[in-house]
Each structure stands twice: as structure tokens, then as C-alpha cells.
Design a protein around this motif. Structure first.
Motif, mmCIF file in Angstrom:
data_model
loop_
_atom_site.group_PDB
_atom_site.id
_atom_site.type_symbol
_atom_site.label_atom_id
_atom_site.label_comp_id
_atom_site.label_asym_id
_atom_site.label_seq_id
_atom_site.Cartn_x
_atom_site.Cartn_y
_atom_site.Cartn_z
ATOM 1 N N MET A 100 0.852 -1.181 0.000
ATOM 2 C CA MET A 100 0.000 0.000 0.000
ATOM 3 C C MET A 100 0.894 1.238 0.000
ATOM 4 S SD MET A 100 -3.086 -1.359 2.505
ATOM 5 C CE MET A 100 -2.035 -1.842 3.873
ATOM 6 N N CYS A 102 0.289 4.680 1.671
ATOM 7 C CA CYS A 102 -0.259 5.801 2.442
ATOM 8 C C CYS A 102 0.721 6.967 2.436
ATOM 9 C CB CYS A 102 -0.550 5.354 3.868
ATOM 10 S SG CYS A 102 -1.738 3.995 3.959
ATOM 11 N N CYS A 105 3.045 7.579 5.603
ATOM 12 C CA CYS A 105 3.724 6.425 6.203
ATOM 13 C C CYS A 105 5.163 6.773 6.565
ATOM 14 C CB CYS A 105 3.688 5.245 5.247
ATOM 15 S SG CYS A 105 4.509 3.767 5.896
ATOM 16 N N ASP A 160 2.050 -4.062 7.326
ATOM 17 C CA ASP A 160 0.640 -4.314 7.590
ATOM 18 C C ASP A 160 0.428 -5.824 7.572
ATOM 19 O OD1 ASP A 160 -2.253 -4.789 7.114
ATOM 20 O OD2 ASP A 160 -2.353 -2.606 6.977
ATOM 21 N N LYS A 191 -4.897 -1.470 7.603
ATOM 22 C CA LYS A 191 -5.788 -0.728 6.711
ATOM 23 C C LYS A 191 -6.253 -1.618 5.567
ATOM 24 C CE LYS A 191 -3.086 3.464 7.566
ATOM 25 N NZ LYS A 191 -1.902 2.791 8.143
ATOM 26 N N HIS A 192 -6.026 -2.910 5.697
ATOM 27 C CA HIS A 192 -6.359 -3.872 4.647
ATOM 28 C C HIS A 192 -7.243 -4.965 5.224
ATOM 29 C CE1 HIS A 192 -5.913 -6.279 1.032
ATOM 30 N NE2 HIS A 192 -5.530 -7.304 1.762
ATOM 31 N N SER A 211 -7.425 0.789 11.392
ATOM 32 C CA SER A 211 -7.179 2.227 11.296
ATOM 33 C C SER A 211 -8.298 2.889 10.514
ATOM 34 C CB SER A 211 -5.840 2.490 10.603
ATOM 35 O OG SER A 211 -4.767 2.009 11.381
ATOM 36 N N ALA A 218 -9.220 9.639 3.600
ATOM 37 C CA ALA A 218 -8.732 8.347 3.121
ATOM 38 C C ALA A 218 -8.586 8.329 1.608
ATOM 39 C CB ALA A 218 -9.676 7.236 3.580
ATOM 40 N N ASP A 222 -4.909 7.515 1.935
ATOM 41 C CA ASP A 222 -4.787 6.063 2.125
ATOM 42 C C ASP A 222 -4.776 5.357 0.773
ATOM 43 O OD1 ASP A 222 -4.618 6.132 4.844
ATOM 44 O OD2 ASP A 222 -6.516 5.143 5.244
ATOM 45 N N THR A 225 -5.374 1.157 -0.146
ATOM 46 C CA THR A 225 -5.881 0.469 1.042
ATOM 47 C C THR A 225 -7.320 0.028 0.819
ATOM 48 O OG1 THR A 225 -6.735 2.494 2.046
ATOM 49 C CG2 THR A 225 -4.430 1.937 2.497
#
Length: 358
Positions: A100, A102, A105, A160, A191-192, A211, A218, A222, A225
Motif C-alpha cells: 500500500m 499511504c 507512512c 501491515d 488498513k487492509h 485504522s 482516506a 490512504d 488500502t
């Protein structure tokens, strides 16, 4: 043979950078068998791969590298670091990096301009270390904000775990390990949504922290995700499957209309949860910390995100341990932001205990 199934949207592994020691271990062989058509590139160290790490020209290929590259290594140093917030201890990583992307991060700050998933193949050694570490702690003497009775170990600080479980059985092995440790729990934030985890029978010894942030944030931040609505819809199912489920309100981004959007999210949370989930729910509230180096990286691939993440007019800098500058909301104003959101949680979701907020 592992049960892990790669996610077709997130993974199209074409090249695996592999340490010979990792390739010789059972978990390493299982990962390599999962991607038989991938090119294998032998490397001396999983953490020193010039074409992946530290090359600023990779910014333009940020997401492509996450999708197509995988690193297979051996975790050399095994330590459980004291924490005291999300967990009592941070467990040794069984993976780092992420498919992912983000925009906030922190992992890319450490790895340079790319951070595909690295899987550590010496899971038996990691699991043995954790079992011995838990044994040395004995029974938890008094409650703390991590847990009233169990020593809590975060098994996913640098990755994650829900996503890692699509590549190897490392996470499943740890959930199984903690199921048999009556004085400890595993925990990880995600987030997955990976519904394969629903079949693992954790028996309350693993805490999943979904999260959450308002959908407007998002959509911008995100990247790649699971949608927030999908995360909300999964909570009841994970509770029914034997997980303890908490939520992370993280990162909280201050912008025009932010508090109204959080009120809407809290109403969505209330609508999504049944009585069993509400009865055990708790939350962490973490306001955004950003970084000057990550800011520069993001300008190369996702500059729109920086319009809300990089706000010098309401942020203050602090020198980071790695020599860069972190920025966070200014002292005084941040306290008011934290109070406003925690008051909102108390009003809209009074059953949701806030474990900590900062």
C-alpha cells in the motif's frame, strides 16, 4: 504449502531479491514457490539493495516498485523493545515495507525512496524468541493502558500484517503462537481487510486495530488500502471470529471541516457495530506527524497530499532521531484539537474507550 493468497490488485511480483540464507529456509522456499515466474536476484543483504533503496529517481516508480518487487531475507537481530502505547513490547519484525502507499507512512523515511515488502524467512527463530521473552515476563503484575491482564506485543510495527498474510504464513504462525500463550496477546494495526484471517481461531489472544479516518481524507491519503466502509463492515465479523478488535483514529489531519467529518465517521462506526463489538471496543487517537524528507518524496509522486499534510502555518518542527525534521501541530493548538476530538468520541460513541490520545 502455505495458504497465503496474493492480492491481484496489490501484487504482481516480477522480481524477488533474495538472500541465499533465506532461500534455504522452509518459509523462504514456500514464498519462492508462490511466485515461480518471478526473476530471482541474489543479494547479500535485504537492507542494502541500491536499485530499490536510496535512489531518488525511484519516486516516479513508487507504486510500481511496491507492486512488482519482493524482498526475501533473514532477520538478524531479535529484540522486543518496550513501548507502552499500542503495546507493552514491539516484537521482532517478520516483515517490513508495504504494497500500500499511504502518503503519511513513516517507513519510507528509513528505507529511502521505495519500500516494497520484505519477508523474513526465519520465522521459527522469531517465534522461539517471542515464546521465551513472554515466559521471562511472568504474569502481568498490574493493569496498564495496553491491557489489564496480558502482556501485549505489536507484531506489525513496520508492515501491515493483513497484507503480509497474503504473501506468507508468518502472521498466521504468530497468531497461532499467541493463542497458546495465556499471559500475552499479539496486536497489529491494519488498513487492509483480509478475510482469510477469519479462519485462524485466535481465541481472543490477538488484537486487530483497524485504522480509520474520514472518507475524504482516506481517498486522498490512504492509497491502495481497503475503503474505510469495508474496514467498518469487517469489525463485527472479526469479533465473531475470536479477535479482540480496537480502532485507530489515525492519523488525524487538521483541515477545514475536519471535526464535522470525524463526527460523520463516528456515526458510521456506531451504525456498523453490533453489541459484541461495542462491548470490547477501545481506540487510539494519533494526530499527524509528518517529516521533511517524506514531504520531498511525496512532492515527486503525490503532491496533492502535501496540501493537507504539510501545513507550516499550523505546525512546528522538531529534529528527528535520524537527523531530519518532523513536524506536528503546534503546542497549545494541538491540545485543543485533541480535546475536541476526544470530546466528540465521548458524545457520539460513548462505549468507545480512548486508550490514549496525542
Amino acid at each position: 504449502m502455505t495458504d497465503a493468497v496474493p492480492h491481484p490488485r496489490l501484487f504482481d511480483i516480477r522480481r524477488i531479491y533474495v538472500e541465499p540464507e533465506a532461500a534455504a529456509l522452509p518459509r523462504g522456499r514456500a514464498v519462492l514457490e508462490r511466485f515461480p515466474d518471478a526473476e530471482r536476484v541474489e543479494v547479500d543483504s535485504h537492507s542494502r539493495i541500491p536499485e530499490l533503496y536510496g535512489d531518488e529517481t525511484n519516486v516516479a516508480r513508487w507504486v510500481r516498485i511496491k507492486t512488482e518487487a519482493l524482498v526475501l531475507g533473514v532477520k538478524k537481530s531479535l529484540t522486543a523493545r518496550p513501548n507502552g502505547r499500542s503495546a507493552d513490547f514491539i516484537a521482532p519484525s517478520t516483515a517490513n515495507g508495504c504494497a500500500m502507499a499511504c502518503a503519511y507512512c513513516y517507513v519510507p523515511r528509513r528505507k529511502g525512496y521505495s519500500n516494497p515488502v520484505t519477508v523474513f524467512a526465519n520465522i521459527d527463530r522469531i517465534g522461539g524468541y517471542l515464546r521465551r521473552h513472554v515466559g521471562r515476563q511472568g504474569v502481568k503484575g498490574e493493569p496498564n493502558q495496553c491491557d489489564p491482564a496480558a502482556w501485549v506485543y505489536d507484531i506489525g510495527e513496520n508492515s501491515d500484517c493483513s497484507l503480509d498474510a497474503r504473501i506468507s504464513d508468518n502472521v498466521r504462525d504468530l497468531v497461532t503462537l499467541f493463542r497458546d500463550l495465556p499471559t500475552a496477546k499479539a496486536t497489529f494495526a491494519t488498513k487492509h481487510v483480509n478475510r482469510d484471517l477469519l479462519d485462524w481461531d485466535p481465541q481472543g489472544r490477538t488484537r486487530v486495530r483497524f485504522s480509520l479516518m474520514p472518507a475524504r481524507d482516506a481517498k486522498l491519503l490512504d492509497i491502495r488500502t481497503s475503503p474505510v466502509a469495508e474496514r467498518l463492515a469487517a469489525i463485527d465479523d472479526f469479533v465473531a471470529a475470536g479477535y479482540e478488535v480496537h480502532v485507530n483514529f489515525s492519523p488525524v489531519v487538521v483541515r477545514d471541516g475536519w471535526l464535522d467529518d470525524w463526527a460523520e465517521l463516528l456515526d458510521q462506526l456506531d451504525d456498523a457495530l453490533g453489541p459484541a463489538a461495542k462491548a470490547q471496543l477501545a481506540a487510539e487517537v494519533i494526530f499527524l506527524t509528518h517529516n521533511d524528507r517524506l514531504h520531498e518524496v511525496n512532492l515527486g509522486w503525490h503532491p496533492k497530499a502535501e496540501q493537507v499534510l504539510w501545513r507550516p502555518e499550523i505546525q512546528q518542527p522538531k529534529r528527528s532521531q535520524t537527523g531530519g525534521w518532523n513536524v506536528r501541530y503546534r503546542t497549545g493548538a494541538k491540545g485543543a484539537y485533541v480535546a475536541a476530538l476526544t470530546d466528540l468520541v465521548a458524545a457520539r460513541a460513548p462505549y468507545c474507550r480512548v486508550r490514549y490520545a496525542f
